[in-house]
Design a protein around this motif. Structure first.
Motif, PDB file in Angstrom:
ATOM      1  N   GLU A 114       0.834  -1.202   0.000  1.00 56.06           N
ATOM      2  CA  GLU A 114       0.000   0.000   0.000  1.00 56.06           C
ATOM      3  C   GLU A 114       0.864   1.246   0.000  1.00 56.06           C
ATOM      4  O   GLU A 114       2.001   1.236   0.474  1.00 56.06           O
TER       5      GLU A 114
ATOM      6  N   SER B 112      -3.603   3.757  -2.109  1.00 58.98           N
ATOM      7  CA  SER B 112      -3.649   2.904  -3.292  1.00 58.98           C
ATOM      8  C   SER B 112      -3.025   1.569  -2.940  1.00 58.98           C
ATOM      9  O   SER B 112      -2.056   1.513  -2.180  1.00 58.98           O
ATOM     10  N   LEU B 113      -3.594   0.510  -3.496  1.00 58.08           N
ATOM     11  CA  LEU B 113      -3.147  -0.842  -3.167  1.00 58.08           C
ATOM     12  C   LEU B 113      -2.612  -1.540  -4.413  1.00 58.08           C
ATOM     13  O   LEU B 113      -3.170  -1.382  -5.507  1.00 58.08           O
ATOM     14  N   TYR B 114      -1.561  -2.318  -4.217  1.00 60.28           N
ATOM     15  CA  TYR B 114      -0.967  -3.065  -5.318  1.00 60.28           C
ATOM     16  C   TYR B 114      -0.875  -4.539  -4.913  1.00 60.28           C
ATOM     17  O   TYR B 114      -0.307  -4.867  -3.871  1.00 60.28           O
TER      18      TYR B 114
ATOM     19  N   VAL C 285      -3.895  -3.134  -9.396  1.00 56.36           N
ATOM     20  CA  VAL C 285      -3.897  -1.928  -8.558  1.00 56.36           C
ATOM     21  C   VAL C 285      -5.333  -1.532  -8.240  1.00 56.36           C
ATOM     22  O   VAL C 285      -6.215  -1.592  -9.094  1.00 56.36           O
TER      23      VAL C 285
END
Lengths: 96, 281
Positions: free
Chosen positions: A21, A29-31, A38
């Protein structure tokens, strides 16, 4: 109404290790490093995510956000449920 | 066999163009001047393009030229100009594909040494908006790609010739004689033909502009940084090469830059608004 059940007393999170994150001007935002996927969160979803650290149940997350937003838990319960469900569906959280 | 040849370096990929007739190299050489790699340096290109007069490839029609890439024919058409489009489009595609730096589909200009990027899909008007900015005093970095150096995290200029449609030329008030006609809808112009300087080889990104064409009066307002991050990743050419790095880089760029939403109908008016507002921001 989302598919998250309050009957379970499990705590939400923490996210699995393949989830990375970052904050972009206050929004999270998350990966997902496994799927290279994403998820860019808006402010409300970011606030929910930041409480998914393994310390709180869905009901406690709802209560804390309601307090923070100066509203009633009933007012935001559906939104919290749906957002948590999306985190699970998208693979950013394991089902608790 | 080759009457002329020249080497170019585009985003780290070397190209050699060689021609059986020296005049066939004149226009590619002019349009690709910012990428000149020293003329006859003896350096072998990673990709070699050959422009041969039609008479040398068994085509009898006078004025016909063929373009080959690494011995495979790309194009056969009338005259060198008809071949230019195939040549430039292929070189651009290869340069971006092989670029090791994070690259995003975007127009990029700079003013006062500070970069302004317009991430957008093809056909969304970013080249026209970029050209309009050049006419308003911005320096040119690219109408195609915002490239972020893996070494310095700065923006690297990629000043390929701008491909403008007839509509764009009309909107910009350009005399069509100022551009290189390709025999179809698009033509190429250089920054200098628009009276613009090139941006510095590397510079910092100051502004990300999420542009929406199709409105009346131009307007510019602050936009959420997460929208810029999403746009940078969605429009990246090569995020798949190192997904985590692209994710972190897009986040940093969106955080550090000011993010704007530009709604416009007239590119020139929009460029004037950007010049006015961004210069003081």
């Amino acid at each position: 109404m989302g598919g998250v059940s309050y009957a379970t007393s499990g705590r939400v999170g923490p996210p699995p290790p393949h989830v990375i994150e970052t904050e972009v001007a206050g929004d999270v935002s998350l990966y997902d490093a496994r799927r290279e996927y994403v998820l860019v969160l808006n402010r409300t979803a970011s606030d929910i995510w930041l409480l998914c650290d393994g310390d709180f149940t869905p009901a406690e997350i709802t209560d804390r956000l309601a307090s923070s937003y100066q509203t009633s838990p009933a007012e935001i319960r559906n939104d919290v449920d749906e957002t948590l469900e999306e985190f699970v569906t998208e693979g950013f959280l394991d089902q608790w | 066999m080759w009457a002329a040849e020249q080497d170019f370096l585009m985003l780290g990929t070397r190209f050699r163009i060689q021609a059986t007739h020296a005049e066939h190299l004149e226009e590619p050489s002019r349009l690709l001047d910012p990428f000149d790699y020293g003329g006859r340096t003896g350096v072998r290109g990673r990709h070699t393009f050959s422009i041969a007069g039609g008479d040398l490839v068994g085509v009898r029609e006078p004025g016909t030229a063929a373009v080959f890439r690494d011995c495979q024919r790309l194009h056969l058409g009338e005259g060198p100009d008809a071949s230019l489009d195939a040549l430039l489009a292929t070189m651009n595609r290869l340069a971006v594909e092989e670029c090791r730096d994070f690259a995003v589909h975007a127009g990029v200009v700079s003013i006062g040494g500070v970069g302004v990027a317009f991430p957008a899909e093809s056909g969304d008007g970013k080249t026209t908006l970029t050209a309009a900015c050049l006419l308003q005093g911005f320096a040119y970095a690219s109408d195609e790609a915002m490239v972020v150096s893996a070494d310095s995290n700065a923006i690297v200029r990629y000043p390929k010739p701008l491909a403008l449609s007839q509509w764009s030329r009309n909107v910009l008030g350009m005399d069509t004689r100022e551009s290189t006609e390709m025999g179809h809808a698009e033509s190429y112009v250089t920054a200098s033909q628009l009276g613009a300087e090139l941006a510095d080889p590397e510079f910092e990104l100051g502004h990300i502009v999420l542009a929406e064409y199709g409105h009346g009066e131009s307007s510019l307002e602050q936009a959420p940084a997460h929208e810029a991050m999403a746009a940078l990743l969605r429009l990246s050419f090569n995020h798949y090469k190192d997904g985590e790095r692209a994710f972190r880089l897009a986040a940093r760029l969106a955080t550090d830059a000011q993010v704007w939403r530009l709604r416009y109908g007239d590119p020139i008016q929009a460029a004037q608004l950007l010049r006015r507002e961004i210069s003081v921001a």
